[in-house]
Each structure stands twice: as structure tokens, then as C-alpha cells.
Design a protein around this motif. Structure first.
Motif, PDB file in Angstrom:
ATOM      1  N   ARG A 108      -9.838  56.459 -37.386  1.00  0.00           N
ATOM      2  CA  ARG A 108      -9.226  57.785 -37.458  1.00  0.00           C
ATOM      3  C   ARG A 108      -7.792  57.714 -36.944  1.00  0.00           C
ATOM      4  NH1 ARG A 108      -9.101  62.294 -33.818  1.00  0.00           N
ATOM      5  NH2 ARG A 108      -9.330  64.314 -34.838  1.00  0.00           N
ATOM      6  N   ALA A 109      -6.892  58.486 -37.565  1.00  0.00           N
ATOM      7  CA  ALA A 109      -5.497  58.531 -37.126  1.00  0.00           C
ATOM      8  C   ALA A 109      -5.042  59.982 -37.079  1.00  0.00           C
ATOM      9  CB  ALA A 109      -4.600  57.727 -38.060  1.00  0.00           C
ATOM     10  N   THR A 110      -4.261  60.319 -36.051  1.00  0.00           N
ATOM     11  CA  THR A 110      -3.703  61.667 -35.927  1.00  0.00           C
ATOM     12  C   THR A 110      -2.196  61.576 -35.792  1.00  0.00           C
ATOM     13  OG1 THR A 110      -4.087  61.602 -33.526  1.00  0.00           O
ATOM     14  CG2 THR A 110      -5.762  62.679 -34.888  1.00  0.00           C
ATOM     15  N   LEU A 111      -1.484  62.366 -36.588  1.00  0.00           N
ATOM     16  CA  LEU A 111      -0.021  62.437 -36.527  1.00  0.00           C
ATOM     17  C   LEU A 111       0.346  63.819 -35.978  1.00  0.00           C
ATOM     18  CD1 LEU A 111      -0.491  60.011 -38.413  1.00  0.00           C
ATOM     19  CD2 LEU A 111       1.423  60.804 -39.789  1.00  0.00           C
ATOM     20  N   PRO A 112       0.832  63.890 -34.718  1.00  0.00           N
ATOM     21  CA  PRO A 112       1.119  65.190 -34.115  1.00  0.00           C
ATOM     22  C   PRO A 112       2.497  65.726 -34.482  1.00  0.00           C
ATOM     23  CG  PRO A 112       1.465  63.468 -32.493  1.00  0.00           C
ATOM     24  CD  PRO A 112       0.989  62.785 -33.760  1.00  0.00           C
ATOM     25  N   CYS A 113       2.548  67.037 -34.646  1.00  0.00           N
ATOM     26  CA  CYS A 113       3.816  67.742 -34.862  1.00  0.00           C
ATOM     27  C   CYS A 113       3.623  69.121 -34.230  1.00  0.00           C
ATOM     28  CB  CYS A 113       4.123  67.829 -36.360  1.00  0.00           C
ATOM     29  SG  CYS A 113       5.580  68.810 -36.787  1.00  0.00           S
ATOM     30  N   ILE A 114       3.944  69.217 -32.948  1.00  0.00           N
ATOM     31  CA  ILE A 114       3.697  70.435 -32.174  1.00  0.00           C
ATOM     32  C   ILE A 114       5.030  71.130 -31.918  1.00  0.00           C
ATOM     33  CG2 ILE A 114       2.580  71.394 -30.139  1.00  0.00           C
ATOM     34  CD1 ILE A 114       0.721  69.704 -31.885  1.00  0.00           C
ATOM     35  N   ALA A 115       5.108  72.400 -32.282  1.00  0.00           N
ATOM     36  CA  ALA A 115       6.380  73.118 -32.164  1.00  0.00           C
ATOM     37  C   ALA A 115       6.210  74.420 -31.391  1.00  0.00           C
ATOM     38  CB  ALA A 115       6.943  73.416 -33.551  1.00  0.00           C
ATOM     39  N   GLN A 116       7.320  74.894 -30.855  1.00  0.00           N
ATOM     40  CA  GLN A 116       7.390  76.205 -30.225  1.00  0.00           C
ATOM     41  C   GLN A 116       8.351  77.078 -31.024  1.00  0.00           C
ATOM     42  OE1 GLN A 116       8.544  75.598 -26.176  1.00  0.00           O
ATOM     43  NE2 GLN A 116       6.518  74.933 -25.509  1.00  0.00           N
ATOM     44  N   GLY A 117       8.064  78.360 -31.079  1.00  0.00           N
ATOM     45  CA  GLY A 117       8.925  79.294 -31.796  1.00  0.00           C
ATOM     46  C   GLY A 117       8.234  80.629 -31.958  1.00  0.00           C
TER      47      GLY A 117
END
Length: 225
Positions: A108-117
Motif C-alpha cells: 500500500r502507498a499513500t501520497l499526502p497533500c494536506i492543505a489549510q484554507g
């Protein structure tokens, strides 16, 4: 989205992995959990989707395992997130991402892209290629949970660069992550004896094994230290 990191000391972080997270009410969050609210990144971090003030009422602690000694531990203290109401609109800004993710084929692989706004931003992933077609939200092999792109079982053809677009009415942000799918390694595990001690000096054998993608895992008694 919010992210909580397990407090693992840096001097053992290479050998300790996070196996799960426990909510204060006993609810267990594992890497393969199917949930619209919680998930785990490859690093072991816990992520929480669509956060509200109610999420601040829960605390979490992590469960870990030492990959060498197989010792299991639970963090002594609970962690929680603090959710505040936004005072004004803000364009999205990515606060959590990885430049490169390497994982063995079939895992399994996870690519994170966590943003605030604010307003709450939306996420869209696509593979870095000419047509830039968005990836589907959910298939048998790939799914997206908020800003996290999940490959349930990677294959060599998944290797490549992936781009995350984050947008709201105030603006946008963009980051990319390289996914590298590595071949499986064969492991040879043995315990050294006094007769092995001299043979260990012959490094050519070790190099030949590494060239064939074989990793030698050596355990040794204290008299060799």
C-alpha cells in the motif's frame, strides 16, 4: 484536514513503525481501515478529514512496533487537535506533502497533500503527463480520501510523478510527489557464531547478494559487539 504525528524518538525512528491509532473511546484506526473520517499515512501519521469543533473533543494515542526486536508499545500520552473558527477567507496552502514515496511492489502507498484554507478547499490529483486527466476518486486499485491519494496495491506501472491541485474561491496551490515502486527483496536471516566472524570479512559475498536484491539481516551475540 488535520494530521497527528506519533511522538517516536528520532534515535529509534528508523526501526519503529506505527501499527495503529487508538481513539480515547477505544475505536481503533489501522492502515487498511475503510472510513470516511480517519486514515493513516505511510509515515504512520494519523489524518482526520472534514474537521469540525466536535473532533477537538477526541484524543488519540499511537501503537508502535520495533521492526528489529518486535517489541510493541503504546504512547503514554494522548494527543488531540484544536479546531478554531476561521476569521476571514484564505486561499489554500499545502502544509503537508512528500517529495518522494518509495514502496515495494504489492504494498500500500499513500501520497499526502494536506492543505489549510477557507472556504474548505477541494483536492484533485492527476498523473504528470500531457493530457493531465484527473485520477478517479475511487477504483479497485486507487482511491482518494480528501487530499490523500491511496494506492491499495502498487504495481511497477504506478511509478511516476503525481500532481495535487488544491483550490477554493480564493485561489489555489499545487504540489507534486514522485512514487517509486521497488521490487521485492529476499531476506536471509541468520545468527553469527564464532566461526562466522572471520567469514564476515569477505565482503564480496555481501555485495553479490545486494546486487541480486537480497538483503542479509544479521543478528549477533554481545561478544561480537
Amino acid at each position: 484536514m488535520a494530521v497527528i504525528r506519533c511522538p517516536i524518538p528520532t534515535f529509534v525512528s528508523d526501526y519503529v513503525k506505527v501499527t495503529s491509532w487508538e481513539r480515547i473511546d477505544g475505536f481503533l484506526i489501522t492502515p487498511g481501515i475503510i472510513s470516511a473520517k480517519y486514515g493513516m499515512l505511510e509515515s504512520g501519521d494519523l489524518y482526520i478529514r472534514d474537521t469540525t469543533e466536535h473532533d477537538g473533543s477526541y484524543s488519540f494515542r499511537c501503537h508502535t512496533e520495533n521492526t528489529v526486536t518486535k517489541e510493541k508499545k503504546v504512547s503514554m500520552n494522548y494527543s488531540r487537535i484544536i479546531v478554531t473558527e476561521p476569521h476571514h477567507n484564505q486561499p489554500p496552502r499545502v502544509t503537508r506533502r512528500l517529495n518522494r514515496v518509495a514502496v515495494q511492489v504489492g504494498h500500500r502507498a499513500t501520497l499526502p497533500c494536506i492543505a489549510q484554507g477557507y472556504p474548505v478547499p477541494s483536492y484533485r490529483w492527476h498523473r504528470a503527463q500531457a493530457d493531465q486527466r484527473p485520477l478517479p476518486d475511487h477504483t479497485i486499485s486507487v482511491s482518494q480520501e480528501g487530499g490523500v491519494l491511496i494506492f491499495h496495491k502498487v504495481v511497477p506501472s504506478d511509478t511516476g510523478r503525481y500532481v495535487c491541485h488544491v483550490t477554493n474561491v480564493m485561489g489555489e496551490d499545487k504540489v507534486d510527489t514522485e512514487l517509486v515502486v521497488e521490487g521485492k527483496k529476499d531476506y536471509i536471516d541468520f545468527t553469527l557464531t564464532k566461526s562466522h566472524k572471520l567469514k564476515l570479512k569477505n565482503e564480496s559475498l555481501v555485495f553479490r547478494l545486494l546486487e541480486r536484491n537480497v538483503v542479509v539481516v544479521v543478528s549477533y551475540p554481545t561478544w561480537l559487539a
